[in-house]
Design a protein around this motif. Sequence first.
Motif, PDB file in Angstrom:
ATOM      1  N   MET A   1       0.717  -1.323   0.140  1.00  0.00           N
ATOM      2  CA  MET A   1       0.192  -0.328   0.103  1.00  0.00           C
ATOM      3  C   MET A   1       0.859   1.211  -0.071  1.00  0.00           C
ATOM      4  SD  MET A   1      -3.448   1.166   0.096  1.00  0.00           S
ATOM      5  CE  MET A   1      -3.591  -0.082   0.770  1.00  0.00           C
ATOM      6  N   GLU A   2       2.147   0.985   1.050  1.00  0.00           N
ATOM      7  CA  GLU A   2       2.972   2.284   0.765  1.00  0.00           C
ATOM      8  C   GLU A   2       3.778   2.445  -0.464  1.00  0.00           C
ATOM      9  OE1 GLU A   2       6.801   3.687   3.364  1.00  0.00           O
ATOM     10  OE2 GLU A   2       5.287   2.233   4.224  1.00  0.00           O
ATOM     11  N   THR A   3       4.068   1.793  -0.864  1.00  0.00           N
ATOM     12  CA  THR A   3       4.424   1.586  -2.698  1.00  0.00           C
ATOM     13  C   THR A   3       3.678   2.035  -3.068  1.00  0.00           C
ATOM     14  OG1 THR A   3       5.773   0.049  -1.828  1.00  0.00           O
ATOM     15  CG2 THR A   3       5.540   0.194  -4.036  1.00  0.00           C
ATOM     16  N   LYS A   4       2.596   1.809  -3.312  1.00  0.00           N
ATOM     17  CA  LYS A   4       0.931   2.019  -4.106  1.00  0.00           C
ATOM     18  C   LYS A   4       0.992   3.405  -3.914  1.00  0.00           C
ATOM     19  CE  LYS A   4      -1.112  -1.897  -4.986  1.00  0.00           C
ATOM     20  NZ  LYS A   4      -1.592  -2.746  -5.368  1.00  0.00           N
ATOM     21  N   ILE A   5       0.953   4.185  -3.051  1.00  0.00           N
ATOM     22  CA  ILE A   5       0.644   6.128  -2.370  1.00  0.00           C
ATOM     23  C   ILE A   5       1.931   6.220  -3.569  1.00  0.00           C
ATOM     24  CG2 ILE A   5       0.889   7.203  -0.752  1.00  0.00           C
ATOM     25  CD1 ILE A   5      -0.347   5.063   1.364  1.00  0.00           C
ATOM     26  N   ASN A   6       3.435   5.837  -2.812  1.00  0.00           N
ATOM     27  CA  ASN A   6       4.695   6.273  -3.002  1.00  0.00           C
ATOM     28  C   ASN A   6       4.591   6.665  -4.963  1.00  0.00           C
ATOM     29  OD1 ASN A   6       5.746   6.828  -0.891  1.00  0.00           O
ATOM     30  ND2 ASN A   6       6.731   4.937  -0.722  1.00  0.00           N
ATOM     31  N   GLN A   7       4.288   5.730  -5.224  1.00  0.00           N
ATOM     32  CA  GLN A   7       4.073   5.699  -6.625  1.00  0.00           C
ATOM     33  C   GLN A   7       2.872   6.555  -7.165  1.00  0.00           C
ATOM     34  OE1 GLN A   7       3.554   1.866  -7.894  1.00  0.00           O
ATOM     35  NE2 GLN A   7       5.345   0.993  -8.274  1.00  0.00           N
ATOM     36  N   ARG A   8       1.780   6.683  -7.300  1.00  0.00           N
ATOM     37  CA  ARG A   8       0.957   7.683  -7.501  1.00  0.00           C
ATOM     38  C   ARG A   8       1.217   9.283  -6.998  1.00  0.00           C
ATOM     39  NH1 ARG A   8      -3.256   8.669 -10.124  1.00  0.00           N
ATOM     40  NH2 ARG A   8      -5.085   9.398  -9.459  1.00  0.00           N
ATOM     41  N   THR A   9       2.018   9.960  -5.401  1.00  0.00           N
ATOM     42  CA  THR A   9       2.793  10.887  -5.713  1.00  0.00           C
ATOM     43  C   THR A   9       3.182  10.943  -6.385  1.00  0.00           C
ATOM     44  OG1 THR A   9       2.436  10.417  -2.933  1.00  0.00           O
ATOM     45  CG2 THR A   9       3.713  12.143  -3.558  1.00  0.00           C
ATOM     46  N   VAL A  10       4.074  10.097  -6.952  1.00  0.00           N
ATOM     47  CA  VAL A  10       5.280  10.851  -8.380  1.00  0.00           C
ATOM     48  C   VAL A  10       4.170  10.684  -9.376  1.00  0.00           C
ATOM     49  CG1 VAL A  10       7.159   9.172  -9.299  1.00  0.00           C
ATOM     50  CG2 VAL A  10       7.327   8.845  -6.680  1.00  0.00           C
ATOM     51  N   ALA A  11       3.457  10.581  -9.423  1.00  0.00           N
ATOM     52  CA  ALA A  11       2.920   9.874 -11.163  1.00  0.00           C
ATOM     53  C   ALA A  11       2.231  11.344 -11.122  1.00  0.00           C
ATOM     54  CB  ALA A  11       1.422   9.500 -10.716  1.00  0.00           C
ATOM     55  N   LEU A  12       1.792  12.201  -9.340  1.00  0.00           N
ATOM     56  CA  LEU A  12       0.499  13.246  -9.552  1.00  0.00           C
ATOM     57  C   LEU A  12       1.966  14.574  -9.718  1.00  0.00           C
ATOM     58  CD1 LEU A  12      -1.646  12.385  -6.879  1.00  0.00           C
ATOM     59  CD2 LEU A  12      -2.184  12.673  -9.129  1.00  0.00           C
ATOM     60  N   SER A  13       3.199  13.952  -8.727  1.00  0.00           N
ATOM     61  CA  SER A  13       4.213  15.239  -8.872  1.00  0.00           C
ATOM     62  C   SER A  13       4.960  15.082 -10.447  1.00  0.00           C
ATOM     63  CB  SER A  13       5.559  14.556  -7.979  1.00  0.00           C
ATOM     64  OG  SER A  13       5.126  14.985  -6.768  1.00  0.00           O
ATOM     65  N   GLU A  14       4.522  14.644 -10.962  1.00  0.00           N
ATOM     66  CA  GLU A  14       5.038  14.664 -12.664  1.00  0.00           C
ATOM     67  C   GLU A  14       4.004  15.214 -13.386  1.00  0.00           C
ATOM     68  OE1 GLU A  14       6.390  10.458 -13.928  1.00  0.00           O
ATOM     69  OE2 GLU A  14       8.630  10.616 -12.737  1.00  0.00           O
ATOM     70  N   ALA A  15       2.274  14.758 -12.938  1.00  0.00           N
ATOM     71  CA  ALA A  15       1.578  15.079 -13.833  1.00  0.00           C
ATOM     72  C   ALA A  15       1.437  16.993 -13.880  1.00  0.00           C
ATOM     73  CB  ALA A  15       0.093  14.605 -13.203  1.00  0.00           C
ATOM     74  N   LEU A  16       1.610  17.180 -12.517  1.00  0.00           N
ATOM     75  CA  LEU A  16       1.255  19.062 -11.637  1.00  0.00           C
ATOM     76  C   LEU A  16       2.619  19.785 -12.187  1.00  0.00           C
ATOM     77  CD1 LEU A  16       0.542  20.703 -10.258  1.00  0.00           C
ATOM     78  CD2 LEU A  16       2.076  20.187  -8.281  1.00  0.00           C
ATOM     79  N   GLU A  17       4.133  18.831 -12.491  1.00  0.00           N
ATOM     80  CA  GLU A  17       4.888  19.832 -13.135  1.00  0.00           C
ATOM     81  C   GLU A  17       4.519  19.777 -14.987  1.00  0.00           C
ATOM     82  OE1 GLU A  17       8.158  21.144 -12.471  1.00  0.00           O
ATOM     83  OE2 GLU A  17       7.556  20.528 -10.527  1.00  0.00           O
ATOM     84  N   THR A  18       3.883  18.822 -15.543  1.00  0.00           N
ATOM     85  CA  THR A  18       3.449  19.311 -16.848  1.00  0.00           C
ATOM     86  C   THR A  18       2.782  20.221 -17.244  1.00  0.00           C
ATOM     87  OG1 THR A  18       4.416  16.423 -17.507  1.00  0.00           O
ATOM     88  CG2 THR A  18       2.996  18.255 -18.789  1.00  0.00           C
ATOM     89  N   ILE A  19       2.013  20.419 -16.230  1.00  0.00           N
ATOM     90  CA  ILE A  19       0.451  21.245 -16.431  1.00  0.00           C
ATOM     91  C   ILE A  19       1.809  22.510 -16.345  1.00  0.00           C
ATOM     92  CG2 ILE A  19      -0.941  22.674 -15.062  1.00  0.00           C
ATOM     93  CD1 ILE A  19      -1.969  19.507 -13.976  1.00  0.00           C
ATOM     94  N   LYS A  20       2.181  22.704 -15.280  1.00  0.00           N
ATOM     95  CA  LYS A  20       2.840  24.085 -14.782  1.00  0.00           C
ATOM     96  C   LYS A  20       3.566  24.043 -16.387  1.00  0.00           C
ATOM     97  CE  LYS A  20       3.241  24.208  -9.718  1.00  0.00           C
ATOM     98  NZ  LYS A  20       4.361  23.753  -9.177  1.00  0.00           N
TER      99      LYS A  20
END
Length: 270
Positions: A1-20
């Motif tokens: 579960m922790e691994t999935k959360i970390n992966q999801r956080t990384v994906a969201l961060s990358e998506a946010l950077e792309t949006i910026k």
Amino acid sequence: METKINQRTVALSEALETIKCNQNQLIKQEKLAFLGRLTAGFCHQFKNPLYQLKYGLATVNDMLNESQTKIKAQENQEEILDLVKSLQEPVGKLEMIFKLILLSPSQQKITFVEVSPNEFVEAILNSVIKYHSSPLLASQIKTCFSSELDQIKKIPHTLEIPLFNIIENALDVLDEAKKKKSNFVPNLAIKTEKKFNCWWVSIKDNGLGIDPSIENHLFEPFVTTKPETKCIGLGLYISQEVINKIGGEIIFKPLEKGVSFTLCIPCQKR
């Protein structure tokens, strides 16, 4: 579960950077588009008066070169003087365009002239009539100046910009209506009055009016009812900036026939 959360956080961060990055790119494109429209607009504004000056001066120069004898010079003298006088119109237009370009309400220091509001408004009206290509007859312009505004007051010098712009727009609209309606009788009414601690000047015309779809956007940059070759749509935007800086207000009102613009200007102590 922790691994999935970390992966999801990384994906969201990358998506946010792309949006910026995309947002920054859009902002850059908008700035470039704004600059392009601004440049094109000013080029259109400068073109006609510059051509008038260019060919007017060339004609005067040719006539002077042809004046080899005193007799020829005397024959051409009146024509040359008329040509030189006609060059005052494009010079006046260029002067107003330069004022619009150089005017930055956020950094302009407000300077005042001491004159009565009625004299100030009348001077601007005469200036517009002088430089406008198709002025109205005197009988078609009605002025109603309040006697309360005959006294000398401190008036912001930059107020000439919105006054000149709105009166000139009214003459343009009336001229256009004359071309489209054979039996059209143009009328321009300018009225001054004093209310509380402000003085008001209203400009009403019986022209073609303004499309309701842009009424709520009149004071936005590049919004105009005129062809792009004649106007860039900065006049009312800058006019409102000027009025706001001196603590005043511009009120627009559509009429059954034509439109009305009213300027509310706070009275300044001498």
